[in-house]
Design an enzyme around this catalytic site. Structure first.
Site, PDB file in Angstrom:
ATOM      1  N   PRO A   1     -58.382 -56.528 -37.431  1.00 40.03           N
ATOM      2  CG  PRO A   1     -58.594 -57.647 -35.391  1.00 40.03           C
ATOM      3  CD  PRO A   1     -59.349 -56.748 -36.344  1.00 40.03           C
ATOM      4  CB  CYS A   2     -54.029 -58.039 -40.817  1.00 39.37           C
ATOM      5  SG  CYS A   2     -52.526 -58.037 -39.812  1.00 39.37           S
TER       6      CYS A   2
END
Length: 136
Positions: free
Chosen positions: A83-84
């Site tokens: 996840p960014c």
């Protein structure tokens, strides 16, 4: 001459785009397991396995409870787009305080599974927030 096989463990797989790219770039690459907890993305993975676009493999839905030890000696490459949101300029940039911060679980998986190679993708802002931990 036989083509060597490279077993790929795909984490935070999304719809499998990175898997397709690795399969094109690495002759003999085959995904042997997917990890994806987002329901819609998992559905896309299942559909793409069913239509033959992706390698048929088990799908695990929780990176934090995945038994990486069972894959030691089996997996050559770990790939993923963890996840960014914890790092992105488009978000709140909470870094390790973001509940979606999965890097510690990714690092633990890599230490236990001991793949020969790892390939991860993330947003550019990650270089300024949290990347030191990843590089370490």
């Amino acid at each position: 001459m036989a083509v060597p096989t490279f077993n790929v463990l795909s984490i935070c797989s999304g719809g499998g785009g990175l898997d397709l790219g690795v399969r094109l770039a690495v002759r003999g690459a085959r995904t042997v397991c997917y990890l994806e907890n987002e329901v819609t993305a998992a559905g896309v993975l299942v559909a793409n396995m069913a239509n033959g676009s992706l390698d048929d493999a088990p799908l695990w839905t929780d990176l934090r409870t995945f038994d990486a030890a069972a894959w030691r000696g089996v997996v050559d490459i770990v790939i993923g787009g963890y996840p960014c949101q914890p790092f992105s300029n488009a978000g709140k940039r909470l870094g390790e305080d973001d509940p979606r911060h999965l890097w510690p679980a990714v690092a633990a998986l890599v230490r236990v599974a001991e793949p020969e190679w790892c390939f991860f993708e993330n947003v550019g802002a990650h270089l300024r927030l949290g990347f030191r931990e990843v590089a370490g």
